[in-house]
Design a protein around this motif. Structure first.
Motif, PDB file in Angstrom:
ATOM      1  N   PRO A 228       0.840  -1.203   0.000  1.00  0.00           N
ATOM      2  CA  PRO A 228       0.000   0.000   0.000  1.00  0.00           C
ATOM      3  C   PRO A 228       0.877   1.256   0.000  1.00  0.00           C
ATOM      4  O   PRO A 228       2.016   1.235   0.474  1.00  0.00           O
ATOM      5  N   ARG A 229       0.351   2.344  -0.524  1.00  0.00           N
ATOM      6  CA  ARG A 229       1.120   3.591  -0.616  1.00  0.00           C
ATOM      7  C   ARG A 229       1.610   4.045   0.741  1.00  0.00           C
ATOM      8  O   ARG A 229       1.025   3.768   1.779  1.00  0.00           O
ATOM      9  N   ASN A 230       2.729   4.782   0.696  1.00  0.00           N
ATOM     10  CA  ASN A 230       3.275   5.461   1.874  1.00  0.00           C
ATOM     11  C   ASN A 230       3.811   4.494   2.934  1.00  0.00           C
ATOM     12  O   ASN A 230       3.644   4.730   4.129  1.00  0.00           O
ATOM     13  N   ARG A 231       4.457   3.436   2.463  1.00  0.00           N
ATOM     14  CA  ARG A 231       5.226   2.573   3.358  1.00  0.00           C
ATOM     15  C   ARG A 231       6.654   2.524   2.796  1.00  0.00           C
ATOM     16  O   ARG A 231       7.094   1.509   2.253  1.00  0.00           O
ATOM     17  N   PRO A 232       7.392   3.634   2.873  1.00  0.00           N
ATOM     18  CA  PRO A 232       8.665   3.772   2.147  1.00  0.00           C
ATOM     19  C   PRO A 232       9.732   2.786   2.561  1.00  0.00           C
ATOM     20  O   PRO A 232      10.483   2.285   1.710  1.00  0.00           O
ATOM     21  N   GLU A 233       9.847   2.476   3.851  1.00  0.00           N
ATOM     22  CA  GLU A 233      10.873   1.531   4.277  1.00  0.00           C
ATOM     23  C   GLU A 233      10.551   0.128   3.767  1.00  0.00           C
ATOM     24  O   GLU A 233      11.452  -0.624   3.381  1.00  0.00           O
ATOM     25  N   ALA A 234       9.282  -0.214   3.732  1.00  0.00           N
ATOM     26  CA  ALA A 234       8.867  -1.509   3.196  1.00  0.00           C
ATOM     27  C   ALA A 234       9.211  -1.610   1.721  1.00  0.00           C
ATOM     28  O   ALA A 234       9.737  -2.626   1.258  1.00  0.00           O
ATOM     29  N   THR A 235       8.943  -0.548   0.956  1.00  0.00           N
ATOM     30  CA  THR A 235       9.232  -0.570  -0.480  1.00  0.00           C
ATOM     31  C   THR A 235      10.725  -0.689  -0.746  1.00  0.00           C
ATOM     32  O   THR A 235      11.152  -1.438  -1.631  1.00  0.00           O
ATOM     33  N   ARG A 236      11.532   0.033   0.038  1.00  0.00           N
ATOM     34  CA  ARG A 236      12.983  -0.069  -0.150  1.00  0.00           C
ATOM     35  C   ARG A 236      13.476  -1.479   0.156  1.00  0.00           C
ATOM     36  O   ARG A 236      14.305  -2.027  -0.571  1.00  0.00           O
ATOM     37  N   TYR A 237      12.987  -2.051   1.232  1.00  0.00           N
ATOM     38  CA  TYR A 237      13.409  -3.404   1.586  1.00  0.00           C
ATOM     39  C   TYR A 237      12.955  -4.407   0.530  1.00  0.00           C
ATOM     40  O   TYR A 237      13.723  -5.287   0.115  1.00  0.00           O
ATOM     41  N   LEU A 238      11.715  -4.284   0.072  1.00  0.00           N
ATOM     42  CA  LEU A 238      11.203  -5.218  -0.938  1.00  0.00           C
ATOM     43  C   LEU A 238      11.982  -5.117  -2.248  1.00  0.00           C
ATOM     44  O   LEU A 238      12.153  -6.119  -2.947  1.00  0.00           O
ATOM     45  N   THR A 239      12.432  -3.914  -2.586  1.00  0.00           N
ATOM     46  CA  THR A 239      13.243  -3.749  -3.798  1.00  0.00           C
ATOM     47  C   THR A 239      14.521  -4.581  -3.706  1.00  0.00           C
ATOM     48  O   THR A 239      14.882  -5.311  -4.639  1.00  0.00           O
ATOM     49  N   GLN A 240      15.217  -4.498  -2.574  1.00  0.00           N
ATOM     50  CA  GLN A 240      16.414  -5.321  -2.377  1.00  0.00           C
ATOM     51  C   GLN A 240      16.056  -6.809  -2.394  1.00  0.00           C
ATOM     52  O   GLN A 240      16.788  -7.628  -2.970  1.00  0.00           O
ATOM     53  N   PHE A 241      14.952  -7.140  -1.757  1.00  0.00           N
ATOM     54  CA  PHE A 241      14.514  -8.538  -1.675  1.00  0.00           C
ATOM     55  C   PHE A 241      14.265  -9.105  -3.072  1.00  0.00           C
ATOM     56  O   PHE A 241      14.747 -10.202  -3.407  1.00  0.00           O
ATOM     57  N   VAL A 242      13.538  -8.373  -3.907  1.00  0.00           N
ATOM     58  CA  VAL A 242      13.233  -8.846  -5.259  1.00  0.00           C
ATOM     59  C   VAL A 242      14.500  -9.015  -6.077  1.00  0.00           C
ATOM     60  O   VAL A 242      14.680 -10.026  -6.784  1.00  0.00           O
ATOM     61  N   GLU A 243      15.400  -8.037  -5.993  1.00  0.00           N
ATOM     62  CA  GLU A 243      16.644  -8.152  -6.748  1.00  0.00           C
ATOM     63  C   GLU A 243      17.451  -9.367  -6.310  1.00  0.00           C
ATOM     64  O   GLU A 243      18.046 -10.070  -7.140  1.00  0.00           O
ATOM     65  N   GLU A 244      17.483  -9.638  -5.009  1.00  0.00           N
ATOM     66  CA  GLU A 244      18.200 -10.819  -4.529  1.00  0.00           C
ATOM     67  C   GLU A 244      17.528 -12.103  -4.986  1.00  0.00           C
ATOM     68  O   GLU A 244      18.198 -13.076  -5.374  1.00  0.00           O
ATOM     69  N   MET A 245      16.198 -12.144  -4.960  1.00  0.00           N
ATOM     70  CA  MET A 245      15.475 -13.349  -5.368  1.00  0.00           C
ATOM     71  C   MET A 245      15.706 -13.663  -6.857  1.00  0.00           C
ATOM     72  O   MET A 245      15.781 -14.831  -7.243  1.00  0.00           O
ATOM     73  N   LYS A 246      15.889 -12.625  -7.654  1.00  0.00           N
ATOM     74  CA  LYS A 246      16.207 -12.846  -9.071  1.00  0.00           C
ATOM     75  C   LYS A 246      17.643 -13.313  -9.247  1.00  0.00           C
ATOM     76  O   LYS A 246      17.908 -14.313  -9.924  1.00  0.00           O
ATOM     77  N   SER A 247      18.583 -12.597  -8.634  1.00  0.00           N
ATOM     78  CA  SER A 247      19.998 -12.896  -8.872  1.00  0.00           C
ATOM     79  C   SER A 247      20.433 -14.221  -8.245  1.00  0.00           C
ATOM     80  O   SER A 247      21.350 -14.874  -8.740  1.00  0.00           O
ATOM     81  N   SER A 248      19.769 -14.626  -7.177  1.00  0.00           N
ATOM     82  CA  SER A 248      20.145 -15.869  -6.491  1.00  0.00           C
ATOM     83  C   SER A 248      19.629 -17.120  -7.190  1.00  0.00           C
ATOM     84  O   SER A 248      20.034 -18.234  -6.858  1.00  0.00           O
ATOM     85  N   GLY A 249      18.693 -16.946  -8.140  1.00  0.00           N
ATOM     86  CA  GLY A 249      18.089 -18.096  -8.802  1.00  0.00           C
ATOM     87  C   GLY A 249      16.800 -18.560  -8.154  1.00  0.00           C
ATOM     88  O   GLY A 249      16.171 -19.515  -8.632  1.00  0.00           O
ATOM     89  N   PHE A 250      16.364 -17.896  -7.079  1.00  0.00           N
ATOM     90  CA  PHE A 250      15.139 -18.288  -6.374  1.00  0.00           C
ATOM     91  C   PHE A 250      13.933 -18.226  -7.304  1.00  0.00           C
ATOM     92  O   PHE A 250      13.119 -19.158  -7.351  1.00  0.00           O
ATOM     93  N   VAL A 251      13.795 -17.131  -8.048  1.00  0.00           N
ATOM     94  CA  VAL A 251      12.639 -16.965  -8.936  1.00  0.00           C
ATOM     95  C   VAL A 251      12.647 -18.011 -10.037  1.00  0.00           C
ATOM     96  O   VAL A 251      11.632 -18.654 -10.316  1.00  0.00           O
ATOM     97  N   ALA A 252      13.806 -18.216 -10.661  1.00  0.00           N
ATOM     98  CA  ALA A 252      13.903 -19.204 -11.738  1.00  0.00           C
ATOM     99  C   ALA A 252      13.564 -20.601 -11.238  1.00  0.00           C
ATOM    100  O   ALA A 252      12.847 -21.368 -11.902  1.00  0.00           O
TER     101      ALA A 252
END
Length: 273
Positions: A228-252
């Motif tokens: 939901p809008r206006n949860r800036p720390e959550a969005t920043r953390y999720l951005t790192q989380f998504v990038e890690e899940m892609k680069s680590s092979g988790f998503v694939a």
């Protein structure tokens, strides 16, 4: 001895270089991140079982499964909180759900209209929006669809509905309440075209005679995590989380485990879109 030491130094250098060039790992979540992603103490994850690329219901267990479920469970584990799944059968209902404050983390296609209600991470998978027509249709290319007299069956509120609503000028969009009803509506009402996610429409072509997909796609859907809008720390953390899940092979690995072959892992990005 000198050569062995040199080899060890070389290995260390390669490892250091790799660490610098891969996506940053999601840091340990702060108390503020946990509070924004699980304000009730339980992380509520919106799961759209209307999109088979993201999730389906396991009829044996009665539980959802798929890439979005795997990501939600991994995220909740890192936050150290339980997860509960809020089940929807259409993406438009997920958007309505965030307005009703029903969930804390969602899995949605990126669209500017939805940005009024939620903040996105970069995409974790890329999927295709495609057209389906009767086998004997004179419509043979995506460019043939937007013509007067053509009616397009589509799931209301989906990201491809939002996209086509801005771009279709001559054809008529006819909305079904859920993706699972689009093909049946097209056939019973004798509409000329159906629009949807490639995996679902390809499954309909395989099980029903007299249908075919048009070559290519009319859009590329960038599937992201959202809050939901206006949860800036959550969005920043999720951005790192998504990038890690892609680069680590988790998503694939998750896509392979759930036999999803009509989606691809999104390329790395460094900031939310």
């Amino acid at each position: 001895m000198a050569s062995r030491l040199g080899a060890l130094v070389c290995v260390a250098c390669v490892a250091a270089l790799a660490a610098c060039t891969t996506s940053p790992q999601a840091s340990r979540p702060s108390a503020q991140v946990v509070s924004e992603l699980a304000p009730s103490g339980t992380m509520r994850a919106a799961i759209n079982v209307g999109n088979p690329v993201l999730a389906t219901m396991n009829t044996a267990t009665g539980q959802p499964e798929g890439i979005s479920v795997d990501l939600a469970r991994e995220l909740a584990k890192r936050l150290g909180v339980p997860v509960s799944f809020v089940i929807y059968n259409a993406a438009g209902k997920v958007t309505a759900g965030v307005q009703a404050q029903q969930w804390d983390v969602g899995f949605v296609g990126i669209d500017p209209e939805r940005a009024e209600y939620m903040d996105y991470t970069p995409p974790y998978v890329i999927i295709q929006g495609v057209y389906m027509v009767p086998q004997d249709s004179k419509i043979n290319t995506n460019a043939d669809v937007d013509r007067a007299g053509v009616r397009i069956a589509i799931s209301g509120g989906s990201v491809y509905d939002l996209y086509l609503s801005r771009r279709i000028k001559n054809a008529q969009l006819v909305r079904a309440p859920a993706p699972s009803l689009v093909t049946d509506m097209m056939l019973t009402q004798h509409y000329e075209v159906a629009a949807g996610v490639k995996q679902r429409l390809a499954a309909d072509v395989a099980r029903l005679p007299g249908l075919r997909l048009l070559d290519g796609n009319f859009m590329v859907i960038r599937q992201a995590m959202a809050t939901p809008r206006n949860r800036p720390e959550a969005t920043r953390y999720l951005t790192q989380f998504v990038e890690e899940m892609k680069s680590s092979g988790f998503v694939a690995a998750s896509l392979q485990r759930h036999h999803v072959d009509s989606a691809e892992v999104a390329p790395a990005e460094t900031a939310p879109q």
